[in-house]
Scaffold this motif. Structure first.
Motif, PDB file in Angstrom:
ATOM      1  N   UNK A   1       0.840  -1.199   0.000  1.00  0.00           N
ATOM      2  CA  UNK A   1       0.000   0.000   0.000  1.00  0.00           C
ATOM      3  C   UNK A   1       0.876   1.250   0.000  1.00  0.00           C
ATOM      4  N   UNK A   2       1.910   1.232   0.841  1.00  0.00           N
ATOM      5  CA  UNK A   2       2.826   2.364   0.913  1.00  0.00           C
ATOM      6  C   UNK A   2       3.485   2.622  -0.436  1.00  0.00           C
ATOM      7  N   UNK A   3       3.965   1.555  -1.067  1.00  0.00           N
ATOM      8  CA  UNK A   3       4.640   1.703  -2.359  1.00  0.00           C
ATOM      9  C   UNK A   3       3.689   2.253  -3.415  1.00  0.00           C
ATOM     10  N   UNK A   4       2.446   1.777  -3.408  1.00  0.00           N
ATOM     11  CA  UNK A   4       1.458   2.273  -4.359  1.00  0.00           C
ATOM     12  C   UNK A   4       1.192   3.765  -4.154  1.00  0.00           C
ATOM     13  N   UNK A   5       1.019   4.174  -2.892  1.00  0.00           N
ATOM     14  CA  UNK A   5       0.811   5.591  -2.597  1.00  0.00           C
ATOM     15  C   UNK A   5       2.003   6.415  -3.095  1.00  0.00           C
ATOM     16  N   UNK A   6       3.207   5.902  -2.873  1.00  0.00           N
ATOM     17  CA  UNK A   6       4.405   6.624  -3.293  1.00  0.00           C
ATOM     18  C   UNK A   6       4.389   6.878  -4.797  1.00  0.00           C
ATOM     19  N   UNK A   7       3.990   5.878  -5.562  1.00  0.00           N
ATOM     20  CA  UNK A   7       3.938   6.019  -7.021  1.00  0.00           C
ATOM     21  C   UNK A   7       2.818   6.979  -7.426  1.00  0.00           C
ATOM     22  N   UNK A   8       1.634   6.769  -6.858  1.00  0.00           N
ATOM     23  CA  UNK A   8       0.477   7.567  -7.264  1.00  0.00           C
ATOM     24  C   UNK A   8       0.581   9.026  -6.833  1.00  0.00           C
ATOM     25  N   UNK A   9       1.243   9.285  -5.702  1.00  0.00           N
ATOM     26  CA  UNK A   9       1.341  10.649  -5.189  1.00  0.00           C
ATOM     27  C   UNK A   9       2.665  11.319  -5.546  1.00  0.00           C
ATOM     28  N   UNK A  10       3.546  10.580  -6.210  1.00  0.00           N
ATOM     29  CA  UNK A  10       4.831  11.137  -6.600  1.00  0.00           C
ATOM     30  C   UNK A  10       4.724  12.428  -7.392  1.00  0.00           C
ATOM     31  N   UNK A  11       3.822  12.503  -8.382  1.00  0.00           N
ATOM     32  CA  UNK A  11       3.706  13.744  -9.153  1.00  0.00           C
ATOM     33  C   UNK A  11       3.320  14.958  -8.308  1.00  0.00           C
ATOM     34  N   UNK A  12       2.780  14.721  -7.110  1.00  0.00           N
ATOM     35  CA  UNK A  12       2.384  15.832  -6.240  1.00  0.00           C
ATOM     36  C   UNK A  12       3.474  16.148  -5.217  1.00  0.00           C
ATOM     37  N   UNK A  13       4.634  15.530  -5.381  1.00  0.00           N
ATOM     38  CA  UNK A  13       5.785  15.787  -4.505  1.00  0.00           C
ATOM     39  C   UNK A  13       5.515  15.380  -3.058  1.00  0.00           C
ATOM     40  N   UNK A  55       6.033  12.727  -0.177  1.00  0.00           N
ATOM     41  CA  UNK A  55       6.960  11.650   0.177  1.00  0.00           C
ATOM     42  C   UNK A  55       6.242  10.619   1.036  1.00  0.00           C
ATOM     43  N   UNK A  56       6.239   9.375   0.592  1.00  0.00           N
ATOM     44  CA  UNK A  56       5.573   8.288   1.309  1.00  0.00           C
ATOM     45  C   UNK A  56       6.617   7.232   1.646  1.00  0.00           C
ATOM     46  N   UNK A  57       6.769   6.932   2.934  1.00  0.00           N
ATOM     47  CA  UNK A  57       7.792   5.977   3.368  1.00  0.00           C
ATOM     48  C   UNK A  57       7.233   4.996   4.389  1.00  0.00           C
ATOM     49  N   UNK A  58       7.886   3.838   4.479  1.00  0.00           N
ATOM     50  CA  UNK A  58       7.604   2.869   5.523  1.00  0.00           C
ATOM     51  C   UNK A  58       8.795   2.803   6.469  1.00  0.00           C
ATOM     52  N   UNK A  59       8.525   2.605   7.760  1.00  0.00           N
ATOM     53  CA  UNK A  59       9.606   2.562   8.748  1.00  0.00           C
ATOM     54  C   UNK A  59       9.392   1.397   9.712  1.00  0.00           C
ATOM     55  N   UNK A  60      10.455   0.633   9.925  1.00  0.00           N
ATOM     56  CA  UNK A  60      10.481  -0.399  10.968  1.00  0.00           C
ATOM     57  C   UNK A  60      11.012   0.238  12.248  1.00  0.00           C
ATOM     58  N   UNK A  61      10.273   0.169  13.361  1.00  0.00           N
ATOM     59  CA  UNK A  61      10.685   0.863  14.591  1.00  0.00           C
ATOM     60  C   UNK A  61      11.801   0.198  15.372  1.00  0.00           C
ATOM     61  N   UNK A 100      14.307  13.896   7.561  1.00  0.00           N
ATOM     62  CA  UNK A 100      15.313  13.968   6.500  1.00  0.00           C
ATOM     63  C   UNK A 100      14.779  13.486   5.154  1.00  0.00           C
ATOM     64  N   UNK A 101      13.540  13.038   5.138  1.00  0.00           N
ATOM     65  CA  UNK A 101      12.983  12.486   3.905  1.00  0.00           C
ATOM     66  C   UNK A 101      12.385  13.583   3.031  1.00  0.00           C
ATOM     67  N   UNK A 102      12.335  13.307   1.753  1.00  0.00           N
ATOM     68  CA  UNK A 102      11.776  14.229   0.780  1.00  0.00           C
ATOM     69  C   UNK A 102      11.334  13.451  -0.448  1.00  0.00           C
ATOM     70  N   UNK A 103      10.929  14.127  -1.496  1.00  0.00           N
ATOM     71  CA  UNK A 103      10.411  13.449  -2.688  1.00  0.00           C
ATOM     72  C   UNK A 103      11.330  12.378  -3.260  1.00  0.00           C
ATOM     73  N   UNK A 104      12.646  12.558  -3.116  1.00  0.00           N
ATOM     74  CA  UNK A 104      13.575  11.575  -3.683  1.00  0.00           C
ATOM     75  C   UNK A 104      13.615  10.285  -2.877  1.00  0.00           C
ATOM     76  N   UNK A 105      13.130  10.311  -1.635  1.00  0.00           N
ATOM     77  CA  UNK A 105      13.118   9.109  -0.801  1.00  0.00           C
ATOM     78  C   UNK A 105      11.784   8.371  -0.860  1.00  0.00           C
ATOM     79  N   UNK A 106      10.824   8.911  -1.567  1.00  0.00           N
ATOM     80  CA  UNK A 106       9.497   8.313  -1.559  1.00  0.00           C
ATOM     81  C   UNK A 106       9.527   6.862  -2.040  1.00  0.00           C
ATOM     82  N   UNK A 107       8.729   6.032  -1.381  1.00  0.00           N
ATOM     83  CA  UNK A 107       8.653   4.617  -1.726  1.00  0.00           C
ATOM     84  C   UNK A 107       9.677   3.749  -1.045  1.00  0.00           C
ATOM     85  N   UNK A 108      10.494   4.328  -0.157  1.00  0.00           N
ATOM     86  CA  UNK A 108      11.542   3.555   0.510  1.00  0.00           C
ATOM     87  C   UNK A 108      11.015   2.903   1.786  1.00  0.00           C
ATOM     88  N   UNK A 109      11.615   1.777   2.140  1.00  0.00           N
ATOM     89  CA  UNK A 109      11.289   1.031   3.359  1.00  0.00           C
ATOM     90  C   UNK A 109      12.517   1.088   4.254  1.00  0.00           C
TER      91      UNK A 109
END
Length: 223
Positions: free
Chosen positions: A158-170, A172-178, A204-213
């Motif tokens: 789901x996170x990866x899909x959001x990252x792709x779909x929302x990428x054009x809007x700048x 940043x969507x990320x997943x984090x393991x605590x 520290x995240x931004x558009x270039x990090x979107x979709x990262x786990x």
């Protein structure tokens, strides 16, 4: 001052996220199933709004989004989730599995979708999903925990899909393991340390990090 919306602030990571962002002076919208219990434990300042929210109640989520219409949310943290138990194959509880998929997988989608416009209106534009390395297929070498593993693996998709779909809007969507957070009285990573490190990853995240786990320490985790 950033505006941060955090789900699942009743205890643990969510409560600590609220505390740390509030201490920075950010505006915090802390959602809980039982706000009165959080209020009894924590004395927040005027920059924290504690809101009752069941993330599995889509109408309630949409109602909150409507109440905040026109406002910006710089950081949306999808933290609410069921952490366990981690059953063996023979002990798999199908009812718990269904509940875990509802809370850990579907609810973060509903929340994120409901607040996309709020995030898009902000400067930071970050949506973070608190996931788990137990959702990584590559890192699974112990088996079991069918319900939890599948809910977090699905969340990663789901996170990866959001990252792709929302990428054009700048956005940043990320997943984090605590990390492996130690229970009270045990040695290991504390809740405060986990949240502090995850906040660093988020900030520290931004558009270039979107979709990262990410791991809590900023290391990229495999799917």
């Amino acid at each position: 001052m950033a505006t941060v919306l955090i789900t699942g602030c009743d205890r643990g990571l969510g409560e600590e996220f609220a505390q740390q962002y509030a201490s920075k002076g950010d505006r915090v919208i802390a959602t809980c199933l039982h706000p009165e219990q959080l209020s009894a434990r924590r004395q927040f300042g005027s920059n924290v709004e504690i809101v009752r929210l069941d993330v599995t109640d889509e109408e309630a989520v949409l109602r909150l989004a409507g109440d905040l219409q026109g406002q910006k949310i710089d950081i949306l943290i999808n933290n609410a989730g069921i952490p366990g138990p981690h059953h063996l194959l023979q002990q798999t509880d199908i009812q718990l599995w269904r509940r875990m998929l509802e809370v850990n997988l579907i609810a973060p989608f509903v929340v994120s979708h409901a607040f996309v416009e709020h995030v898009a209106r902000s400067e930071q534009k970050v949506i973070a999903f608190i996931s788990s390395r137990m959702g990584s297929i590559s890192l699974n070498n112990t088996g079991s925990s069918y319900a939890y593993r599948s809910s977090k693996a699905g969340l990663n998709m789901v996170m990866k899909n959001f990252a792709i779909d929302l990428g054009p809007r700048q956005i940043c969507v990320i997943g984090i393991h605590p990390g492996k957070v130690a229970a009270a009285g045990e040695s290991g990573l504390s809740v405060a340390a986990s949240v502090e490190r995850m906040r660093s990853v988020i900030e520290e995240s931004g558009p270039h990090q979107t979709g990262a786990f990410y791991n809590y320490n900023g290391q990229i985790l495999p799917w």
